[in-house]
Scaffold this motif. Sequence first.
Motif, mmCIF file in Angstrom:
data_model
loop_
_atom_site.group_PDB
_atom_site.id
_atom_site.type_symbol
_atom_site.label_atom_id
_atom_site.label_comp_id
_atom_site.label_asym_id
_atom_site.label_seq_id
_atom_site.Cartn_x
_atom_site.Cartn_y
_atom_site.Cartn_z
ATOM 1 N N GLY A 148 -66.757 -89.682 15.720
ATOM 2 C CA GLY A 148 -67.571 -88.320 15.344
ATOM 3 C C GLY A 148 -68.715 -88.881 14.534
ATOM 4 N N GLY A 149 -69.025 -90.239 14.320
ATOM 5 C CA GLY A 149 -70.045 -90.841 13.626
ATOM 6 C C GLY A 149 -69.939 -91.226 12.248
ATOM 7 N N TRP A 150 -68.510 -91.013 11.633
ATOM 8 C CA TRP A 150 -68.107 -91.115 10.266
ATOM 9 C C TRP A 150 -68.084 -92.704 10.133
ATOM 10 N N ARG A 151 -68.238 -93.266 8.991
ATOM 11 C CA ARG A 151 -68.101 -94.720 8.688
ATOM 12 C C ARG A 151 -67.363 -95.089 7.237
ATOM 13 N N PRO A 152 -66.703 -95.713 7.057
ATOM 14 C CA PRO A 152 -66.211 -96.056 5.597
ATOM 15 C C PRO A 152 -67.319 -96.524 4.887
ATOM 16 N N ASP A 153 -67.560 -96.166 3.600
ATOM 17 C CA ASP A 153 -68.831 -96.416 2.875
ATOM 18 C C ASP A 153 -68.473 -97.377 1.498
ATOM 19 N N GLY A 154 -67.288 -97.954 1.650
ATOM 20 C CA GLY A 154 -66.956 -98.774 0.697
ATOM 21 C C GLY A 154 -66.164 -98.250 -0.559
ATOM 22 N N HIS A 155 -65.999 -96.803 -0.606
ATOM 23 C CA HIS A 155 -65.366 -96.429 -1.669
ATOM 24 C C HIS A 155 -64.003 -96.258 -1.408
ATOM 25 N N THR A 156 -63.057 -96.497 -2.347
ATOM 26 C CA THR A 156 -61.500 -96.255 -2.084
ATOM 27 C C THR A 156 -61.147 -95.597 -3.609
ATOM 28 N N LYS A 157 -59.739 -95.104 -3.383
ATOM 29 C CA LYS A 157 -59.343 -94.242 -4.604
ATOM 30 C C LYS A 157 -57.719 -94.333 -4.411
ATOM 31 N N ARG A 158 -57.263 -94.286 -5.410
ATOM 32 C CA ARG A 158 -55.753 -93.949 -5.351
ATOM 33 C C ARG A 158 -55.410 -92.664 -6.150
ATOM 34 N N ASP A 159 -54.607 -91.606 -5.470
ATOM 35 C CA ASP A 159 -54.269 -90.448 -6.006
ATOM 36 C C ASP A 159 -52.743 -90.541 -6.314
ATOM 37 N N ASP A 160 -52.385 -90.426 -7.419
ATOM 38 C CA ASP A 160 -51.065 -90.360 -7.989
ATOM 39 C C ASP A 160 -50.628 -88.884 -8.372
ATOM 40 N N SER A 161 -51.446 -87.808 -8.287
ATOM 41 C CA SER A 161 -51.292 -86.626 -8.773
ATOM 42 C C SER A 161 -49.943 -85.941 -8.372
ATOM 43 N N ARG A 162 -49.415 -86.529 -7.264
ATOM 44 C CA ARG A 162 -48.236 -85.590 -6.704
ATOM 45 C C ARG A 162 -46.941 -86.421 -7.041
ATOM 46 N N GLY A 163 -47.063 -87.659 -7.753
ATOM 47 C CA GLY A 163 -46.010 -88.339 -8.387
ATOM 48 C C GLY A 163 -45.586 -89.552 -7.297
ATOM 49 N N PHE A 164 -46.461 -89.915 -6.475
ATOM 50 C CA PHE A 164 -46.433 -91.071 -5.493
ATOM 51 C C PHE A 164 -47.973 -91.337 -5.167
ATOM 52 N N PRO A 165 -48.040 -92.636 -4.863
ATOM 53 C CA PRO A 165 -49.551 -93.190 -4.551
ATOM 54 C C PRO A 165 -49.766 -92.889 -3.225
ATOM 55 N N LEU A 166 -51.254 -92.285 -3.036
ATOM 56 C CA LEU A 166 -51.814 -92.203 -1.825
ATOM 57 C C LEU A 166 -53.155 -93.006 -1.831
ATOM 58 N N ASP A 167 -53.160 -93.956 -1.253
ATOM 59 C CA ASP A 167 -54.636 -94.837 -1.116
ATOM 60 C C ASP A 167 -55.448 -94.254 -0.109
ATOM 61 N N GLU A 168 -56.728 -93.760 -0.315
ATOM 62 C CA GLU A 168 -57.787 -93.071 0.332
ATOM 63 C C GLU A 168 -58.974 -94.100 0.490
ATOM 64 N N VAL A 169 -59.625 -93.858 1.652
ATOM 65 C CA VAL A 169 -60.914 -94.372 1.865
ATOM 66 C C VAL A 169 -61.935 -93.127 2.066
ATOM 67 N N ARG A 170 -63.198 -93.423 1.725
ATOM 68 C CA ARG A 170 -63.979 -92.616 1.843
ATOM 69 C C ARG A 170 -64.959 -92.816 2.830
ATOM 70 N N TYR A 171 -65.287 -91.792 3.894
ATOM 71 C CA TYR A 171 -66.121 -92.011 4.974
ATOM 72 C C TYR A 171 -67.382 -91.242 4.695
ATOM 73 N N ALA A 172 -68.585 -91.573 5.398
ATOM 74 C CA ALA A 172 -69.704 -90.766 5.175
ATOM 75 C C ALA A 172 -70.265 -90.932 6.551
ATOM 76 N N ARG A 173 -71.557 -90.215 6.431
ATOM 77 C CA ARG A 173 -72.355 -89.998 7.787
ATOM 78 C C ARG A 173 -73.518 -89.191 7.334
ATOM 79 N N GLY A 174 -74.538 -89.376 7.830
ATOM 80 C CA GLY A 174 -75.910 -88.633 7.711
ATOM 81 C C GLY A 174 -75.635 -87.400 8.328
ATOM 82 N N LEU A 175 -76.542 -86.195 7.898
ATOM 83 C CA LEU A 175 -76.582 -85.100 8.638
ATOM 84 C C LEU A 175 -77.758 -84.659 9.424
ATOM 85 N N PRO A 176 -77.963 -84.144 10.563
ATOM 86 C CA PRO A 176 -79.250 -83.934 11.199
ATOM 87 C C PRO A 176 -80.359 -83.107 10.413
#
Length: 176
Positions: A148-176
């Motif tokens: 759908g035209g999304w691309r990783p933009d270099g940002h990552t994070k780890r979410d530990d809020s549920r008691g276990f780690p979830l590593d996430e990658v941020r995707y971005a895209r321009g809007l028309p």
Amino acid sequence: MRTRPATVDDASVLADVHVRTWQATYRGFVPDSYLGALDPVRWRPFWQDRLREPEGRAGVLVLLPADGERPVGFVSFGPSRDPADGPGTGEAVGEIFAIYVLPAYQGGGGGRLLITEALRALAADGCHRATLWVLDGNTAARRFYERGGWRPDGHTKRDDSRGFPLDEVRYARGLP
């Protein structure tokens, strides 16, 4: 398939879609004990509160099957929650907070329709770019977004809020 804005009356269905999709999609990423304990009844108040606010209803669209009125998916969106995208950056950034489609309806274009409509709404609100977060190891979701035209933009994070780690990658895209 078609979309419409969510209403407070949709809260129970959204809670059900939310939980059932998590249980199907995140098996192998999230402990089975956590997935097994997910309960739509516990998520109902979250969705009721979210949908009671006028801006909350505007930021949630439901997906309806061609042959029915009961939602089978939803997308939640709004202004980016990332502090790096906040005021003073010179660019209005929107975010897709969540998109869930029941497994039986995945692959039929409903997810793409939800994303398209959410991006259209964000652009109408003045956003020039949109972001979303996806589990790093969820290759199926990442392929869906990339088509759908999304691309990783270099940002990552780890979410530990549920008691276990979830590593996430941020995707971005321009809007028309």
